[in-house]
Scaffold this motif. Structure first.
Motif: not given
Length: 329
Positions: A36-37, A81-85, A87-97, A134-136
């Motif tokens: 990003f940027n 996990h996954t991370a998608v962008l 706009g200016s926001k990074m969305i993190v979903f799932g994974g393991t801790n 993935n972002v659509v």
């Protein structure tokens, strides 16, 4: 990365290992990354049983790494996990801790540097790791596959998050549904989701499955030339989405890295043009690895891709932390 025309055959690309002005970040695998940027943001990952929760930032202009100071309640230690962008926001979903697989969703605003944990409506995907997201069109986030709780619980389900209403739905799909898998790769081009490879437990996959996102129909495609061998833990990127307005097909590349051959894990490093399956010759070799990330910075996407960014690691020692670039020859 050489000519991206339709010819079948080998292409040349320039691989560079840029000098980082300060120390590299800690080696890791199973992390995520967003561009990003002019900045590369790396979140989480794991090494030797240690799960990271930091956000690392690399300026591609100065080639310096820093730790991003954030506020709010973040995801905590996380890998696979996954991370998608968006706009200016990074969305993190799932994974393991490190203790269990999770299905929570967190958003980091890269401008305010604040984490939020929004409440989502609908039925979210079950807890999982090693899935793809993935972002659509900045309107939807599509989650496919992964491994769920329990042993050998490989998944092939599809879930869609409406990013405007923050509501989950489970898609009813038809056609040639992919075999359950994790550690696959996926990209979205237009209204289609492309899924490549992955680990199904008893075998690694070498197929390319395509989902028509408008009709919810799965199919498979066959590229020209020799197919890549079965693999998992690799990465994919589309570097011709906008340029495809002027050509018959978009260009999709993936960087390989793990293959099951004679019941043994084999690592290798190569790049393929998805449509012609023509192997690209890298003038320098970054070495085999898996569970890395592969990103494209599209400063001038209509005429050419200015550079492709690699941040990578190997789940089997030694781990890697350097940043690589590949420019088209």
């Amino acid at each position: 990365m050489g000519s991206l025309g339709g010819e079948v055959g080998r292409k040349k690309a320039m691989e560079m290992y840029p000098k980082v002005m300060e120390a590299h970040p800690s080696e890791r695998w199973g992390h995520s990354a967003c561009y990003f940027n002019g900045l590369l943001y790396v979140f989480g990952g794991c090494r030797g049983g240690v799960h990271f929760s930091d956000v690392l930032v690399c300026s591609l202009e100065t080639m310096t790494w820093n730790i991003l100071e954030t506020s709010g309640s973040g995801p905590g230690p996380r890998d696979s996990h996954t991370a998608v962008l968006v706009g200016s926001k990074m969305i993190v979903f799932g994974g393991t801790n490190g203790c269990k697989k999770v299905n929570d969703l967190h958003i980091l605003d890269l401008l305010s540097r604040e984490w939020t944990h929004p409440e989502c409506r609908g039925n979210p995907p079950s807890a999982r790791e090693s899935h793809t997201a993935n972002v659509v069109g900045d309107e939807k986030m599509v989650v496919f596959g992964g491994s769920g709780e329990g042993e050998a619980n490989y998944l092939s389900d599809l879930h869609i998050l409406d990013l405007k209403n923050m509501e989950w739905t489970s898609a009813e799909v038809r056609g040639h549904v992919p075999a359950p898998r994790d550690s696959h790769s996926s990209v979205v081009v237009g209204d289609r989701l492309y899924v490549c490879g992955g680990d199904s437990g008893d075998r690694y996959q070498c197929d390319v499955c395509v989902l028509d996102l408008n009709r919810s129909i799965w199919s498979t495609i066959d590229g020209r030339g020799p197919l890549p061998s079965a693999r998992a833990g690799h990465a994919s990127v589309s570097i011709g989405t906008k340029a495809s307005l002027f050509v018959s097909k978009p260009r999709l590349w993936f960087l390989s890295f793990a293959s099951l051959s004679n019941n043994k894990l084999r690592a290798f490093a190569d790049v393929f043009d998805w449509w012609s399956w023509g192997q690209t010759i890298l003038r320098r070799h970054m070495g085999p690895r898996c569970d890395h990330v592969f990103l494209a910075s599209a400063r001038d996407m209509l005429s050419k891709v200015s550079r492709t960014i690699f941040s990578h690691s190997d789940s089997h020692k030694p781990w890697h932390s350097p940043l690589w670039r590949v420019r088209r020859g």
